[in-house]
Scaffold this motif. Sequence first.
Motif, PDB file in Angstrom:
ATOM      1  N   GLY A 169       0.741  -1.116  -0.248  1.00  0.00           N
ATOM      2  CA  GLY A 169      -0.111  -0.080  -0.019  1.00  0.00           C
ATOM      3  C   GLY A 169       0.911   1.396  -0.055  1.00  0.00           C
ATOM      4  N   ALA A 170       1.799   1.250   0.682  1.00  0.00           N
ATOM      5  CA  ALA A 170       2.809   2.570   0.754  1.00  0.00           C
ATOM      6  C   ALA A 170       3.618   2.757  -0.517  1.00  0.00           C
ATOM      7  N   VAL A 171       4.020   1.538  -1.185  1.00  0.00           N
ATOM      8  CA  VAL A 171       4.609   1.400  -2.532  1.00  0.00           C
ATOM      9  C   VAL A 171       3.680   2.134  -3.565  1.00  0.00           C
ATOM     10  N   SER A 172       2.378   1.585  -3.441  1.00  0.00           N
ATOM     11  CA  SER A 172       1.432   2.011  -4.548  1.00  0.00           C
ATOM     12  C   SER A 172       1.093   3.365  -4.339  1.00  0.00           C
ATOM     13  N   GLY A 173       1.068   4.023  -3.006  1.00  0.00           N
ATOM     14  CA  GLY A 173       0.726   5.350  -2.865  1.00  0.00           C
ATOM     15  C   GLY A 173       1.697   6.337  -3.614  1.00  0.00           C
ATOM     16  N   SER A 174       2.991   5.916  -3.869  1.00  0.00           N
ATOM     17  CA  SER A 174       3.978   6.777  -4.286  1.00  0.00           C
ATOM     18  C   SER A 174       3.933   6.605  -5.956  1.00  0.00           C
ATOM     19  N   GLN A 175       2.862   6.003  -6.517  1.00  0.00           N
ATOM     20  CA  GLN A 175       2.822   5.841  -7.884  1.00  0.00           C
ATOM     21  C   GLN A 175       1.873   6.631  -8.338  1.00  0.00           C
ATOM     22  N   THR A 176       2.099   8.020  -8.403  1.00  0.00           N
ATOM     23  CA  THR A 176       0.745   9.065  -8.714  1.00  0.00           C
ATOM     24  C   THR A 176       0.671   8.970 -10.072  1.00  0.00           C
ATOM     25  N   GLY A 177       1.561   8.665 -11.120  1.00  0.00           N
ATOM     26  CA  GLY A 177       1.205   8.740 -12.618  1.00  0.00           C
ATOM     27  C   GLY A 177       1.672  10.135 -13.166  1.00  0.00           C
ATOM     28  N   TYR A 178       2.142  10.929 -12.444  1.00  0.00           N
ATOM     29  CA  TYR A 178       2.526  12.684 -12.936  1.00  0.00           C
ATOM     30  C   TYR A 178       4.131  12.072 -13.130  1.00  0.00           C
ATOM     31  N   LEU A 179       4.404  12.867 -14.408  1.00  0.00           N
ATOM     32  CA  LEU A 179       5.861  12.811 -15.026  1.00  0.00           C
ATOM     33  C   LEU A 179       6.844  13.587 -13.791  1.00  0.00           C
ATOM     34  N   ARG A 180       6.282  14.742 -13.454  1.00  0.00           N
ATOM     35  CA  ARG A 180       7.009  15.729 -12.663  1.00  0.00           C
ATOM     36  C   ARG A 180       7.284  14.819 -11.424  1.00  0.00           C
ATOM     37  N   SER A 181       6.676  14.174 -10.749  1.00  0.00           N
ATOM     38  CA  SER A 181       6.883  13.485  -9.584  1.00  0.00           C
ATOM     39  C   SER A 181       8.083  12.467  -9.866  1.00  0.00           C
ATOM     40  N   TYR A 182       7.923  11.634 -10.790  1.00  0.00           N
ATOM     41  CA  TYR A 182       9.016  10.724 -11.159  1.00  0.00           C
ATOM     42  C   TYR A 182      10.271  11.594 -11.551  1.00  0.00           C
ATOM     43  N   ALA A 183      10.268  12.713 -12.302  1.00  0.00           N
ATOM     44  CA  ALA A 183      11.289  13.341 -12.432  1.00  0.00           C
ATOM     45  C   ALA A 183      11.890  13.658 -11.073  1.00  0.00           C
ATOM     46  N   LEU A 184      11.170  14.389 -10.336  1.00  0.00           N
ATOM     47  CA  LEU A 184      11.693  14.742  -9.114  1.00  0.00           C
ATOM     48  C   LEU A 184      12.521  13.589  -8.189  1.00  0.00           C
ATOM     49  N   ALA A 185      11.762  12.388  -8.018  1.00  0.00           N
ATOM     50  CA  ALA A 185      12.257  11.187  -7.542  1.00  0.00           C
ATOM     51  C   ALA A 185      13.481  10.881  -8.089  1.00  0.00           C
ATOM     52  N   ILE A 186      13.698  10.865  -9.435  1.00  0.00           N
ATOM     53  CA  ILE A 186      15.395  10.629 -10.062  1.00  0.00           C
ATOM     54  C   ILE A 186      16.332  11.569  -9.804  1.00  0.00           C
ATOM     55  N   ALA A 187      15.733  12.940  -9.745  1.00  0.00           N
ATOM     56  CA  ALA A 187      16.764  13.959  -9.399  1.00  0.00           C
ATOM     57  C   ALA A 187      17.368  13.677  -7.940  1.00  0.00           C
ATOM     58  N   VAL A 188      16.313  13.530  -7.255  1.00  0.00           N
ATOM     59  CA  VAL A 188      16.657  13.275  -5.808  1.00  0.00           C
ATOM     60  C   VAL A 188      17.612  12.030  -5.381  1.00  0.00           C
ATOM     61  N   ALA A 189      17.457  11.154  -6.197  1.00  0.00           N
ATOM     62  CA  ALA A 189      18.150   9.958  -6.165  1.00  0.00           C
ATOM     63  C   ALA A 189      19.505  10.220  -6.684  1.00  0.00           C
ATOM     64  N   VAL A 190      19.711  10.877  -7.769  1.00  0.00           N
ATOM     65  CA  VAL A 190      21.032  11.219  -8.397  1.00  0.00           C
ATOM     66  C   VAL A 190      21.635  12.077  -7.583  1.00  0.00           C
ATOM     67  N   ALA A 191      21.037  12.908  -6.844  1.00  0.00           N
ATOM     68  CA  ALA A 191      21.879  13.951  -6.006  1.00  0.00           C
ATOM     69  C   ALA A 191      22.371  13.173  -4.837  1.00  0.00           C
ATOM     70  N   VAL A 192      21.663  12.063  -4.186  1.00  0.00           N
ATOM     71  CA  VAL A 192      22.072  11.195  -3.120  1.00  0.00           C
ATOM     72  C   VAL A 192      23.345  10.597  -3.674  1.00  0.00           C
ATOM     73  N   LEU A 193      23.419  10.019  -4.788  1.00  0.00           N
ATOM     74  CA  LEU A 193      24.531   9.113  -5.349  1.00  0.00           C
ATOM     75  C   LEU A 193      25.794  10.150  -5.300  1.00  0.00           C
ATOM     76  N   VAL A 194      25.418  11.621  -5.907  1.00  0.00           N
ATOM     77  CA  VAL A 194      26.781  12.383  -6.027  1.00  0.00           C
ATOM     78  C   VAL A 194      27.264  12.502  -4.607  1.00  0.00           C
ATOM     79  N   LEU A 195      26.244  12.725  -3.753  1.00  0.00           N
ATOM     80  CA  LEU A 195      26.804  13.195  -2.241  1.00  0.00           C
ATOM     81  C   LEU A 195      27.682  11.971  -1.868  1.00  0.00           C
TER      82      LEU A 195
END
Length: 322
Positions: free
Chosen positions: A290-316
């Motif tokens: 249920g928690a994972v399914s809640g993060s699946q909004t279907g909006y492209l901007r949400s996925y782009a933000l998640a990817i950006a945050v993940a890349v930032a974490v990897l860089v750090l």
Amino acid sequence: TMSQIGYMFLGAGLGAYGNGMFHLMTHAFFKALLFMAAGLVIHHLAGEQDIRRMGGLRRVMPKTYVAFLVGSLALVGIPPLSGFFSKDSILASALAAGTYGQILFAVGLAGALLTGIYTFRLFFRVFLGEPSEHVRAHAHGHGRGEGPWTMTVPVAVLTVLAVVGGWVQIAGIWHPFGNWLDSIAIGREHLALIEPTVTQDYVASALAVGLGLAGVAIAWLLYGARTRPVPRNAGVQKTLEHKLWFDELYDLIFYRPAVLLTSGLRRGIERPLIGGSIEGVAAGARGAGGAVSGSQTGYLRSYALAIAVAVAVLVLVFVAVQ
């Protein structure tokens, strides 16, 4: 049927394997004859199975009467029918088996008396006397004769076998059946086999036949000629109707303790531990899903933000490691 199986087990337990198998063979003839002849009666009376509603069937079904008489006499062990040769050989083996065997021999003789009583109680009540109202109502049966040939022919064949089936082994004369089986038992298991003497064979036969005939006579007095009233005792009758309270005793000793044990295991182990752990894992999986399914909004901007945050974490992480 159970009493005759008891004789077979008696023979096997004593080491008289050939005699036990011999009785199994002859029993197949006369007991199948009785069952199928009873089927003719039931068919003739439109499915009726209560012997208290029968009587006088000798006049209506004379051939079935003869077949049933042969099967009954063979069951009791009256010579020269098949049951005589096989049952008496087991009793003779018990007589030759020492003290313990002689005790079982006495029990077997008591069984011979009871067999005569209960078998001919059935025979006399069904076939002798005046035809009952139910028998008169079905005097013509179903179709011609006493039944279709598919029922009467097997009964006729079994009647012949019940007469001659025991002649393959006669005490003191020839024992081909027993010798064949005994040689197999000796060759494979090296077992000690019981071999009664000719005298023991004759003594066992005389006593068994005498008690069997006594049982027939008792049944005749009580249910045939009816010159003596049937003994009535409420306590004894209730005990016999409840099969010596065997089912109740089995229930008390085995069934109820087993139910209590399994109920306790279910309440104390299966439900809280096994069932509870399965339910807990399932609930956790459902919550995570249920928690994972809640993060699946279907909006492209949400996925782009998640990817950006993940890349930032990897860089750090990469800079910190360097």
